[in-house]
Motif scaffolding. Structure first.
Motif, PDB file in Angstrom:
ATOM      1  N   THR A 131      22.776  59.968  35.827  1.00 26.00           N
ATOM      2  CA  THR A 131      24.214  59.763  35.963  1.00 26.00           C
ATOM      3  C   THR A 131      24.493  58.272  35.937  1.00 26.00           C
ATOM      4  O   THR A 131      23.922  57.515  36.723  1.00 26.00           O
ATOM      5  N   GLU A 132      25.347  57.881  35.030  1.00 22.88           N
ATOM      6  CA  GLU A 132      25.741  56.482  34.910  1.00 22.88           C
ATOM      7  C   GLU A 132      27.101  56.292  35.564  1.00 22.88           C
ATOM      8  O   GLU A 132      28.057  56.991  35.229  1.00 22.88           O
ATOM      9  N   HIS A 133      27.152  55.364  36.496  1.00 23.69           N
ATOM     10  CA  HIS A 133      28.417  54.908  37.076  1.00 23.69           C
ATOM     11  C   HIS A 133      28.616  53.518  36.486  1.00 23.69           C
ATOM     12  O   HIS A 133      28.058  52.540  36.994  1.00 23.69           O
ATOM     13  N   GLY A 134      29.371  53.443  35.382  1.00 21.83           N
ATOM     14  CA  GLY A 134      29.460  52.203  34.628  1.00 21.83           C
ATOM     15  C   GLY A 134      30.802  51.513  34.736  1.00 21.83           C
ATOM     16  O   GLY A 134      31.813  52.124  35.078  1.00 21.83           O
ATOM     17  N   THR A 135      30.783  50.232  34.423  1.00 18.27           N
ATOM     18  CA  THR A 135      32.002  49.438  34.330  1.00 18.27           C
ATOM     19  C   THR A 135      31.944  48.612  33.048  1.00 18.27           C
ATOM     20  O   THR A 135      30.885  48.118  32.668  1.00 18.27           O
TER      21      THR A 135
END
Length: 173
Positions: A131-135
């Motif tokens: 799971t990528e929690h990206g900005t």
């Protein structure tokens, strides 16, 4: 002269429109992919946490270099074929089920974390969910990330390479 200015004007307009649309997209995103493997969780854990050897099986990675720890956390710099270097800090380790790594730089134009969760399957294998929690701060690149490159492309390449490491055909959802 006019015919030279038309393509330049079209290019400038495309960049402006892309940037405007990107400014309406959220800076943060969450993306997830799951790979099913016939390998036991411990085997998968050993491979994904052996950061020094990842370039041997990860098709997108050129090298991995150990950097000094940050607040007691391991930091590895991954280099990719086009010369991009990304330092990754290992934030959490719960062997053999959970790993969290974050991009340890504010100078890349993007950032975030990858959370790896390994769950056993009834057949003796496991599933690895990333799971990528990206900005993405820049509106132009935010547009490109969402609509051109895709938020899951890097994860899919990683998981495809991992399946190949085990001699398996990737089953990603």
């Amino acid at each position: 002269m006019f015919w030279l200015l038309v393509p330049i004007g079209v290019l400038i307009a495309a960049v402006l429109i892309t940037t405007v649309v990107g400014s309406f997209l959220p800076e943060e995103h969450v993306a997830m992919r799951t790979l099913t493997l016939r390998q036991p969780p411990q085997s998968v854990w050993q491979v994904i946490t052996d950061f020094a050897r990842q370039p041997q099986w990860h098709s997108e990675m050129k090298s991995a270099e150990r950097l000094p720890d940050n607040n007691g956390h391991e930091v590895w710099q991954e280099e990719f074929p086009r010369g991009t270097k990304i330092p990754l800090e290992t934030m959490e380790v719960q062997a053999p089920n959970r790993l969290v790594r974050r991009i340890a730089s504010d100078n890349l134009g993007f950032g975030g974390t990858w959370e790896y969760i390994i769950t056993p399957t009834t057949e003796g294998g496991c599933q690895l969910t990333v799971t990528e929690h990206g900005t993405v701060g820049n509106p132009f690149f935010r547009f490109m990330s969402k609509f051109v490159f895709g938020h899951t492309t890097t994860m899919e390449k990683y998981l495809t390479s991992l399946a190949g490491k085990f001699g398996e055909t990737p089953v990603i959802r």
